[in-house]
Design an enzyme around this catalytic site. Sequence first.
Site, short mmCIF file in Angstrom:
data_model
loop_
_atom_site.label_atom_id
_atom_site.label_comp_id
_atom_site.label_asym_id
_atom_site.label_seq_id
_atom_site.Cartn_x
_atom_site.Cartn_y
_atom_site.Cartn_z
N HIS A 100 0.86 -1.20 0.00
CA HIS A 100 0.00 0.00 0.00
C HIS A 100 0.88 1.23 0.00
CE1 HIS A 100 -2.66 3.18 1.46
NE2 HIS A 100 -3.60 2.49 0.85
N GLU A 172 -3.12 2.73 -7.28
CA GLU A 172 -3.41 3.79 -6.32
C GLU A 172 -2.34 4.88 -6.44
OE1 GLU A 172 -6.14 2.35 -3.01
OE2 GLU A 172 -4.14 1.94 -2.32
P1 13P Z 1 -8.96 7.17 0.11
O1 13P Z 1 -10.14 6.63 -0.67
O2 13P Z 1 -9.34 7.65 1.47
O3 13P Z 1 -8.20 8.16 -0.70
O4 13P Z 1 -7.99 5.93 0.37
C1 13P Z 1 -7.71 5.04 -0.65
C2 13P Z 1 -6.83 3.97 -0.16
O5 13P Z 1 -5.74 4.21 0.36
C3 13P Z 1 -7.31 2.58 -0.26
O6 13P Z 1 -6.31 1.69 0.08
#
Ligand code: 13P
Length: 263
Positions: A100, A172
Amino acid sequence: MRRLDKLYLGTNTKMYKTIADTCAFLSRLEELTEDIPKEELELFVIPSYTALDAAVRTVKDSKIKIGSQNMGWEDEGQFTGEISPVMLNEIGVDLVMIGHSERRHVMGETDQEEERKAAKALGSGFTALLCIGETLEEKNYGISDEVLRTQLKIGLHSIDGAQARKLWVAYEPVWAIGVNGIPADEHYADEKHWVIKKTLCELFGDETGSDIPVLYGGSVNPGNAELLIRMPNIDGLFIGRSAWEADHFNQIIRAVMPIWKEG
Ligand code: 13P
């Protein structure tokens, strides 16, 4: 790229929910989504370590899968503060999240460490959710595609085609995540998903590579979820803040399911 036969929707509760909060959240989410067939929706929640045992018991017999936010790469050893795959298996966790953005950029984890974890997670029978994404600086240099390809090629270096069948990937972008994040525009996200899917096909062959779900995460909210899910290369959404109330999460689920079904 073909559409997958399920829609993937999940949330990472980061370091926010206690055991009691997690169980209340899961019970409500289970109740709200009971009518949705598990053949259509892969629904998952990734709570804090302390809540994992209670979480697995709470969702027993429901379609909700439970994941851990991290995992050590050895079964046992001198690794103070780490949690081993044996311990996660003992609890009955379904999936393990690896790399992550906050692990990489706050805790300083490297692609090489993610590789060891991905191999161990898949080798231990878990579904592995590998998270990748470029920083704002890398985006501004125009090297996002190279960064994503590097993270995939190193992170998945020791994974074979058979193991890749239990692999999920989350795109992400670091600049899109969290309270200061700016959500990626759906076209930009789709373009990066295409790069990711192409790289997965290069690594594992077209058949296996195109079956690996690629989820978008980073400030997903009720205003952009539908736009994102319309895009051909986005197989699901990985949500933080906007999904931490079960009712809000359910509203997003209900909004995107019909769009995905029209697909
Ligand atoms: P947010 O949707 O709060 O930006 O977080 C996304 C995330 O880190 C999912 O792992």
